[in-house]
Design a protein around this motif. Structure first.
Motif, PDB file in Angstrom:
ATOM      1  N   VAL A  95     -71.385 -42.162 -13.725  1.00 50.56           N
ATOM      2  CA  VAL A  95     -72.498 -41.559 -14.641  1.00 50.56           C
ATOM      3  C   VAL A  95     -72.246 -39.920 -14.533  1.00 50.56           C
ATOM      4  N   LEU A  96     -71.888 -39.288 -13.494  1.00 51.39           N
ATOM      5  CA  LEU A  96     -71.752 -38.033 -13.534  1.00 51.39           C
ATOM      6  C   LEU A  96     -70.468 -37.622 -14.088  1.00 51.39           C
ATOM      7  N   LYS A  97     -69.289 -38.136 -14.015  1.00 51.83           N
ATOM      8  CA  LYS A  97     -68.256 -37.721 -14.695  1.00 51.83           C
ATOM      9  C   LYS A  97     -68.238 -38.065 -15.998  1.00 51.83           C
ATOM     10  N   ASN A  98     -69.063 -39.310 -16.777  1.00 55.66           N
ATOM     11  CA  ASN A  98     -69.156 -39.204 -17.965  1.00 55.66           C
ATOM     12  C   ASN A  98     -69.938 -38.200 -18.740  1.00 55.66           C
ATOM     13  N   LEU A  99     -71.102 -37.778 -17.863  1.00 55.02           N
ATOM     14  CA  LEU A  99     -72.027 -36.780 -18.291  1.00 55.02           C
ATOM     15  C   LEU A  99     -71.065 -35.264 -18.406  1.00 55.02           C
ATOM     16  N   GLU A 100     -70.302 -35.034 -17.323  1.00 56.30           N
ATOM     17  CA  GLU A 100     -69.529 -33.841 -17.190  1.00 56.30           C
ATOM     18  C   GLU A 100     -68.508 -33.983 -18.416  1.00 56.30           C
ATOM     19  N   TYR A 149     -79.106 -36.877 -18.069  1.00 55.64           N
ATOM     20  CA  TYR A 149     -78.771 -35.415 -17.737  1.00 55.64           C
ATOM     21  C   TYR A 149     -79.904 -34.910 -16.781  1.00 55.64           C
ATOM     22  N   ARG A 150     -81.089 -35.240 -17.209  1.00 50.44           N
ATOM     23  CA  ARG A 150     -82.147 -34.722 -16.433  1.00 50.44           C
ATOM     24  C   ARG A 150     -82.402 -35.487 -14.973  1.00 50.44           C
ATOM     25  N   PHE A 151     -81.957 -36.806 -14.806  1.00 52.18           N
ATOM     26  CA  PHE A 151     -81.962 -37.331 -13.704  1.00 52.18           C
ATOM     27  C   PHE A 151     -81.046 -36.885 -12.717  1.00 52.18           C
ATOM     28  N   MET A 152     -79.823 -36.503 -13.357  1.00 56.60           N
ATOM     29  CA  MET A 152     -78.707 -36.138 -12.483  1.00 56.60           C
ATOM     30  C   MET A 152     -78.947 -34.685 -12.104  1.00 56.60           C
ATOM     31  N   ALA A 153     -79.310 -33.822 -12.926  1.00 59.61           N
ATOM     32  CA  ALA A 153     -79.872 -32.551 -12.440  1.00 59.61           C
ATOM     33  C   ALA A 153     -80.565 -32.396 -11.323  1.00 59.61           C
ATOM     34  N   LEU A 154     -81.724 -33.409 -11.284  1.00 57.65           N
ATOM     35  CA  LEU A 154     -82.535 -33.395 -10.128  1.00 57.65           C
ATOM     36  C   LEU A 154     -81.959 -34.015  -8.958  1.00 57.65           C
ATOM     37  N   GLN A 155     -81.066 -35.042  -9.363  1.00 59.49           N
ATOM     38  CA  GLN A 155     -80.658 -35.743  -8.199  1.00 59.49           C
ATOM     39  C   GLN A 155     -79.530 -35.130  -7.457  1.00 59.49           C
ATOM     40  N   LYS A 156     -78.735 -34.310  -8.177  1.00 53.87           N
ATOM     41  CA  LYS A 156     -77.578 -33.654  -7.532  1.00 53.87           C
ATOM     42  C   LYS A 156     -77.752 -32.150  -7.527  1.00 53.87           C
ATOM     43  N   MET A 205     -76.112 -29.939 -15.721  1.00 53.45           N
ATOM     44  CA  MET A 205     -76.880 -31.160 -16.025  1.00 53.45           C
ATOM     45  C   MET A 205     -78.370 -30.624 -16.652  1.00 53.45           C
ATOM     46  N   ALA A 206     -78.763 -29.594 -15.868  1.00 56.07           N
ATOM     47  CA  ALA A 206     -80.155 -29.031 -16.059  1.00 56.07           C
ATOM     48  C   ALA A 206     -79.950 -28.330 -17.387  1.00 56.07           C
ATOM     49  N   ALA A 207     -78.944 -27.466 -17.517  1.00 59.49           N
ATOM     50  CA  ALA A 207     -78.916 -26.655 -18.844  1.00 59.49           C
ATOM     51  C   ALA A 207     -78.543 -27.583 -20.251  1.00 59.49           C
ATOM     52  N   MET A 208     -77.859 -28.868 -19.977  1.00 59.38           N
ATOM     53  CA  MET A 208     -77.823 -29.569 -21.062  1.00 59.38           C
ATOM     54  C   MET A 208     -78.886 -30.292 -21.524  1.00 59.38           C
ATOM     55  N   ALA A 209     -79.994 -30.676 -20.255  1.00 60.21           N
ATOM     56  CA  ALA A 209     -81.281 -31.325 -20.506  1.00 60.21           C
ATOM     57  C   ALA A 209     -82.085 -30.466 -21.336  1.00 60.21           C
ATOM     58  N   ARG A 210     -82.026 -29.126 -21.093  1.00 56.60           N
ATOM     59  CA  ARG A 210     -82.646 -28.033 -21.595  1.00 56.60           C
ATOM     60  C   ARG A 210     -82.431 -27.898 -23.201  1.00 56.60           C
ATOM     61  N   GLN A 211     -81.105 -27.957 -23.267  1.00 55.60           N
ATOM     62  CA  GLN A 211     -80.340 -27.885 -24.467  1.00 55.60           C
ATOM     63  C   GLN A 211     -80.939 -29.002 -25.598  1.00 55.60           C
ATOM     64  N   TRP A 218     -90.672 -35.499 -13.028  1.00 54.91           N
ATOM     65  CA  TRP A 218     -91.485 -34.638 -13.664  1.00 54.91           C
ATOM     66  C   TRP A 218     -91.227 -33.057 -12.869  1.00 54.91           C
ATOM     67  N   LYS A 219     -90.631 -33.010 -12.006  1.00 57.22           N
ATOM     68  CA  LYS A 219     -90.199 -31.794 -11.330  1.00 57.22           C
ATOM     69  C   LYS A 219     -89.630 -30.682 -12.096  1.00 57.22           C
ATOM     70  N   ASP A 220     -89.466 -29.631 -11.752  1.00 54.87           N
ATOM     71  CA  ASP A 220     -88.916 -28.493 -12.588  1.00 54.87           C
ATOM     72  C   ASP A 220     -87.413 -28.760 -12.273  1.00 54.87           C
ATOM     73  N   LEU A 221     -86.626 -28.458 -13.217  1.00 57.97           N
ATOM     74  CA  LEU A 221     -85.232 -28.522 -13.560  1.00 57.97           C
ATOM     75  C   LEU A 221     -84.746 -27.377 -12.615  1.00 57.97           C
ATOM     76  N   PRO A 222     -83.486 -27.626 -12.015  1.00 57.91           N
ATOM     77  CA  PRO A 222     -82.893 -26.276 -11.277  1.00 57.91           C
ATOM     78  C   PRO A 222     -82.440 -25.561 -12.287  1.00 57.91           C
ATOM     79  N   ALA A 223     -82.118 -24.336 -11.750  1.00 53.87           N
ATOM     80  CA  ALA A 223     -81.697 -23.203 -12.578  1.00 53.87           C
ATOM     81  C   ALA A 223     -80.320 -23.695 -13.383  1.00 53.87           C
ATOM     82  N   ASP A 224     -80.292 -22.949 -14.551  1.00 54.38           N
ATOM     83  CA  ASP A 224     -79.034 -23.544 -15.430  1.00 54.38           C
ATOM     84  C   ASP A 224     -77.925 -22.717 -14.954  1.00 54.38           C
TER      85      ASP A 224
END
Length: 569
Positions: free
Chosen positions: A259-264, A299-306, A311-317, A341-347
């Motif tokens: 999943v991470l590789k495909n999203l990258e 993207y949101r799941f992986m941003a928070l998981q990893k 991933m966070a920047a793409m979720a926001r986009q 529901w948590k805040d995403l990490p920094a872009d």
């Protein structure tokens, strides 16, 4: 087909409960939903009444209580979509349908219809194409499993009989999923995800054994990070969601790696306006227009998981380039798992300036800030160019060379700063058969053309060279060999804009000729410039070439030897 069309026809959630817990995944139970989740619930509130006009109310109808599609065919997909959305809202205190006895009656009637749709082997039909379909049963379970959990957790008075009906459907479906086959690669993971969810409800070793059979084939991810179907606007996000379900439900965090590789990889498949590149798909979404909303949960799941900034920047986009209704279509995932529901990490900055090849996919992606281009091998539409709202959706070139002159290249080669596409064709003639190869009965089927000697072999070589220049691209097309062959080059634009510098081709809709030094195509203030043109004949539909697309098309024409450079900016 992307069966998950929850925004207008259905949705599923687990509004009242946290994610089912597995030790490797962070858990968080929160009673207070963030404002954006509540807003999504209200969107579904507004949509639920839309089902009323689709309900089958004739008591003599076989599927009374079920729901029809827009051509008035009763079907399990629309019906399960209603069940999912209704159960979600019954369970949400923020919904105006919370613990509604009236809606519960409709759900019970729909559940009875679902059992009538279901065959004795546990499967249902996708009436457009698939019958006794294991994968479509799995897609429907994406609605029914959360709906069952939802309703059970809601403690709605009088829901016991409805829960029994849904449980019967689910267990029957499970019997089909543990033995049924599939059609396409993604179906393996959709079925496995459905079995994972069933096993959470009704633990059964047979479910796990079947999942293991599919997993034994390994995840079909190539070194580029792309799945077999290359289906960026449909099945790639479905596969990603399925693998996340399996990773959580089976306690297999290693399934998150593909999943991470495909999203990258997909970070490089995004146009500046937020659309996703679809031209390389080998499924029905090829060449379709779609934004990245289907990837938002992933993207949101992986941003928070990893704790991943990209991933966070793409979720926001995606939040900025998708409608709230599109994002709300995946509400169930966000209510199942309150950690989302948590805040995403920094872009971390997203890639916006690159020239990157994906050889296993036959794709080269070039992007420079506000414009981007896709080069494609094994594709008759071998170049696209996007600049904001203005889109050159395809460049094609063909010759009338023995009825096989539509150009496409088997590969894309990089030579210095130039990308090269090539194709060589031959057009032979055939001599009389030698005596020992002639069939006595004169049956030509016994005397195939391969037995004949060739003569007067005509040849045509096409070389396309593409390089960056002047904040855009230069595309040089060189066709040589047999002389005097008519050639037609097409610049095919997405509808909605206005041309300058071209002339209308009489008696042909959406067709324009370009012989001048400069042409433009403008959409909502965004302009693609193209130069220069050439017109040596007006035969824009050559024999053996693909038919014209239903889109504004600019034609350039000539004869071999044909050498011409088009500049795009």
């Amino acid at each position: 087909m992307n069966r998950r069309n929850f925004v207008t026809m259905g949705a599923s959630s687990l509004c009242a409960i946290p994610m089912l817990g597995f030790s490797v995944f962070e858990k968080r139970n929160s009673a207070e939903k963030p404002a954006w989740v509540v807003e999504w619930i209200k969107i579904h509130d507004q949509q639920l009444p839309n089902f009323k006009k689709l309900k089958v109310t004739d008591p003599k109808h076989r599927y009374v209580g079920g729901y029809t599609d827009d051509v008035e065919i009763s079907n399990p997909h629309t019906t399960s979509g209603f069940i999912a959305k209704a159960c979600m809202l019954i369970s949400c205190p923020e919904s105006s349908f919370y613990q509604s006895s009236e809606v519960l009656k409709d759900v019970e009637a729909a559940a009875k219809a679902m059992l009538k749709f279901q065959h004795s082997d546990g499967t249902i039909d996708l009436l457009a194409t698939n019958f006794h379909s294991t994968p479509d049963t799995a897609f429907v379970l994406e609605n029914i499993v959360p709906a069952y959990k939802f309703l059970k957790q809601s403690n709605t008075k009088g829901s016991e009989s409805t829960l029994e009906l849904l449980q019967k459907f689910l267990k029957n479906a499970g019997e089909g999923l543990i033995v049924g086959g599939i059609h396409t690669p993604n179906h393996r993971w959709v079925v496995s995800a459905a079995l994972t969810k069933l096993n959470e409800l009704f633990p059964d070793k047979r479910y796990l054994n079947r999942i293991d059979q599919w997993l034994a084939e390994h995840i079909d991810l190539d070194p580029d990070g792309q799945y077999t179907e290359k289906s960026t606007n449909s099945y790639s996000p479905i596969v990603n969601r399925s693998l996340i379900i399996m990773a959580k439900g089976l306690n297999k965090p290693e399934l998150l790696e593909p999943v991470l590789k495909n999203l990258e990889m997909t970070l490089f498949y995004v146009h500046p306006n937020g659309e996703v590149v679809t031209e390389a798909s080998n499924r029905q979404d090829k060449g379709t227009i779609g934004n990245m909303s289907k990837y938002y949960y992933c993207y949101r799941f992986m941003a928070l998981q990893k704790n991943n900034g990209e991933m966070a920047a793409m979720a926001r986009q995606i939040e900025k380039t998708s409608s709230k209704e599109q994002l709300a279509g995946y509400l169930d995932y966000f209510l199942e798992d309150p950690t989302l529901w948590k805040d995403l990490p920094a872009d971390k900055p997203l890639p916006t300036s690159y020239a990157k090849a994906f050889p296993y996919s036959g794709v080269v992606r070039i992007r420079r800030s506000n414009w981007d281009s896709t080069l494609l091998s094994n594709n008759t539409s071998w170049l696209t160019f996007h600049k904001g709202n203005a889109v050159l959706q395809a460049m094609r070139v063909a010759s009338s060379f023995f009825g096989k002159g539509q150009f496409q290249s088997e590969k894309i080669e990089q030579r210095g700063n130039t990308w090269v596409l090539t194709k060589s064709l031959e057009g032979p003639y055939y001599q009389p058969l030698e005596k020992d190869k002639i069939s006595p009965d004169g049956d030509l089927d016994k005397m195939p053309r391969t037995l004949r000697k060739q003569s007067e072999v005509q040849k045509l070589e096409t070389i396309v060279k593409i390089k960056e220049a002047n904040n855009g691209l230069e595309v040089e097309i060189n066709m040589s060999g047999t002389e005097g062959v008519p050639v037609t080059l097409e610049l095919i634009f997405r509808a909605g804009g206005e041309f300058s510098g071209v002339s209308k081709l009489p008696a042909k809709e959406n067709a324009y000729l370009f012989s001048g030094e400069k042409g433009t195509y403008t959409v909502n203030g965004d302009t693609i410039n193209f130069s220069s043109g050439t017109i040596e004949h007006k035969n824009v539909q050559l024999r053996g070439a693909l038919p014209a697309m239903d889109a504004p098309t600019v034609y350039l024409t000539g004869f071999t030897p044909f050498k011409h450079t088009i500049k795009l900016s």
